[in-house]
Scaffold this motif. Structure first.
Motif, PDB file in Angstrom:
ATOM      1  N   HIS A 214       8.917 -19.315  27.998  1.00 40.89           N
ATOM      2  CA  HIS A 214       8.081 -18.080  28.953  1.00 40.89           C
ATOM      3  C   HIS A 214       6.274 -18.044  28.322  1.00 40.89           C
ATOM      4  O   HIS A 214       6.455 -19.244  27.092  1.00 40.89           O
ATOM      5  N   VAL A 215       5.784 -17.731  28.875  1.00 43.41           N
ATOM      6  CA  VAL A 215       4.459 -17.911  29.001  1.00 43.41           C
ATOM      7  C   VAL A 215       4.092 -16.223  29.384  1.00 43.41           C
ATOM      8  O   VAL A 215       4.719 -15.773  30.310  1.00 43.41           O
ATOM      9  N   ALA A 216       2.996 -15.808  28.410  1.00 41.44           N
ATOM     10  CA  ALA A 216       2.098 -14.922  29.441  1.00 41.44           C
ATOM     11  C   ALA A 216       0.813 -14.434  28.939  1.00 41.44           C
ATOM     12  O   ALA A 216       0.341 -15.526  28.532  1.00 41.44           O
ATOM     13  N   PHE A 217       0.377 -14.171  30.088  1.00 42.68           N
ATOM     14  CA  PHE A 217      -0.588 -13.606  29.762  1.00 42.68           C
ATOM     15  C   PHE A 217      -1.420 -11.900  29.874  1.00 42.68           C
ATOM     16  O   PHE A 217      -0.419 -11.495  30.914  1.00 42.68           O
ATOM     17  N   SER A 218      -2.181 -11.761  29.372  1.00 40.96           N
ATOM     18  CA  SER A 218      -2.966 -10.344  29.548  1.00 40.96           C
ATOM     19  C   SER A 218      -4.674 -10.009  29.099  1.00 40.96           C
ATOM     20  O   SER A 218      -5.097 -11.381  29.332  1.00 40.96           O
ATOM     21  N   PRO A 219      -4.954  -8.517  30.081  1.00 38.99           N
ATOM     22  CA  PRO A 219      -6.414  -9.037  30.113  1.00 38.99           C
ATOM     23  C   PRO A 219      -7.094  -8.867  28.855  1.00 38.99           C
ATOM     24  O   PRO A 219      -6.357  -8.259  27.701  1.00 38.99           O
TER      25      PRO A 219
ATOM     26  N   GLY B 207     -13.081  -7.156  32.328  1.00 37.11           N
ATOM     27  CA  GLY B 207     -13.162  -7.780  33.535  1.00 37.11           C
ATOM     28  C   GLY B 207     -12.212  -9.198  34.366  1.00 37.11           C
ATOM     29  O   GLY B 207     -10.765  -8.209  34.465  1.00 37.11           O
ATOM     30  N   ASP B 208     -12.689  -9.887  33.817  1.00 39.96           N
ATOM     31  CA  ASP B 208     -11.749 -10.740  34.993  1.00 39.96           C
ATOM     32  C   ASP B 208     -11.337 -11.784  34.156  1.00 39.96           C
ATOM     33  O   ASP B 208     -10.844 -13.054  34.663  1.00 39.96           O
ATOM     34  N   TRP B 209     -11.091 -11.459  32.881  1.00 46.11           N
ATOM     35  CA  TRP B 209     -10.367 -12.815  31.944  1.00 46.11           C
ATOM     36  C   TRP B 209      -9.418 -12.425  30.982  1.00 46.11           C
ATOM     37  O   TRP B 209      -9.029 -11.049  31.345  1.00 46.11           O
ATOM     38  N   TYR B 210      -8.656 -13.141  30.930  1.00 47.91           N
ATOM     39  CA  TYR B 210      -6.796 -12.786  30.446  1.00 47.91           C
ATOM     40  C   TYR B 210      -6.971 -13.997  29.682  1.00 47.91           C
ATOM     41  O   TYR B 210      -7.564 -14.843  29.035  1.00 47.91           O
ATOM     42  N   GLY B 211      -6.096 -13.184  28.323  1.00 52.27           N
ATOM     43  CA  GLY B 211      -5.481 -14.184  27.030  1.00 52.27           C
ATOM     44  C   GLY B 211      -4.158 -15.010  27.559  1.00 52.27           C
ATOM     45  O   GLY B 211      -4.036 -14.321  28.330  1.00 52.27           O
ATOM     46  N   LEU B 212      -3.996 -15.972  26.702  1.00 50.19           N
ATOM     47  CA  LEU B 212      -2.863 -16.820  26.863  1.00 50.19           C
ATOM     48  C   LEU B 212      -2.207 -16.779  26.041  1.00 50.19           C
ATOM     49  O   LEU B 212      -2.509 -16.555  24.642  1.00 50.19           O
ATOM     50  N   GLY B 213      -0.688 -16.391  25.741  1.00 53.69           N
ATOM     51  CA  GLY B 213      -0.204 -16.357  24.628  1.00 53.69           C
ATOM     52  C   GLY B 213       0.588 -14.858  24.775  1.00 53.69           C
ATOM     53  O   GLY B 213       0.490 -14.177  25.328  1.00 53.69           O
ATOM     54  N   PRO B 214       2.249 -15.111  24.093  1.00 48.98           N
ATOM     55  CA  PRO B 214       2.435 -16.248  23.503  1.00 48.98           C
ATOM     56  C   PRO B 214       2.995 -17.030  24.067  1.00 48.98           C
ATOM     57  O   PRO B 214       3.434 -16.558  25.404  1.00 48.98           O
ATOM     58  N   VAL B 215       3.304 -18.529  24.191  1.00 45.42           N
ATOM     59  CA  VAL B 215       4.216 -19.692  24.835  1.00 45.42           C
ATOM     60  C   VAL B 215       5.248 -19.830  24.023  1.00 45.42           C
ATOM     61  O   VAL B 215       5.087 -20.155  22.663  1.00 45.42           O
TER      62      VAL B 215
END
Length: 165
Positions: free
Chosen positions: A60-65, A73-81
């Motif tokens: 599983h991987v999650a991406f959130s603003p 804006g239009d940037w996202y954070g990766l995690g957790p993986v």
């Protein structure tokens, strides 16, 4: 292996997988599954991807603003993986990350940030930038990847769900 968007029935499997994946990690505070649950409850899981094999969820991987200087804006954070311990180091996490980054690009995202091991995330194009930072990050661990050449500067904040205990 197939990668797809999380479905409603996946939450229990993702929670167990995430707990198991981080159980013996010395850098973990064992809140990763709670973070994913809190992101889901807040409705801010921009991407929640699962890797499946034979119908079983194996990663599983999650991406959130994120906000930069207090602005969304239009940037996202990766995690957790997360990958089941017996499947780690077999390319599952790497495939999830690459698929997620491709999906963010196709959505028109400006970029992605994360806290993680530079030696691992460099393969995806992530790099440290002292002009883009998050409070209390270990040196070099906070990294960015621009999709469109933009180089924002300032303080990045992950969603408050990351502050769960």
């Amino acid at each position: 292996m197939q990668i797809r968007q999380e479905r409603p029935g996946d939450a229990t499997f993702i929670r167990a997988l995430t707990d198991a994946a981080f159980k013996d990690m010395p850098f973990s505070d064992q809140t990763e599954a709670k973070v994913v649950d809190a992101l889901r409850a807040a409705g801010v899981l921009t991407l929640s991807l699962v890797a499946t094999e034979g119908g079983d969820v194996i990663g599983h991987v999650a991406f959130s603003p994120v906000t930069i200087n207090g602005r969304a804006g239009d940037w996202y954070g990766l995690g957790p993986v997360s990958v089941w311990p017996d499947r780690q180091r077999a390319g599952v996490g790497q495939a999830l990350i690459r698929d997620g980054l491709d999906r963010l690009r196709s959505m028109g995202a400006g970029g992605c940030v994360l806290l993680g091991a530079p030696a691992y995330y460099h393969r995806f194009g992530f790099e440290s930038d002292p002009d883009l930072y998050t409070p209390d990050a270990p040196p070099g661990a906070f990294q960015r990847l621009s999709f469109n050449g933009s180089r924002p500067t300032g303080e990045v904040r992950f969603h408050p769900a990351f502050d769960v205990q």
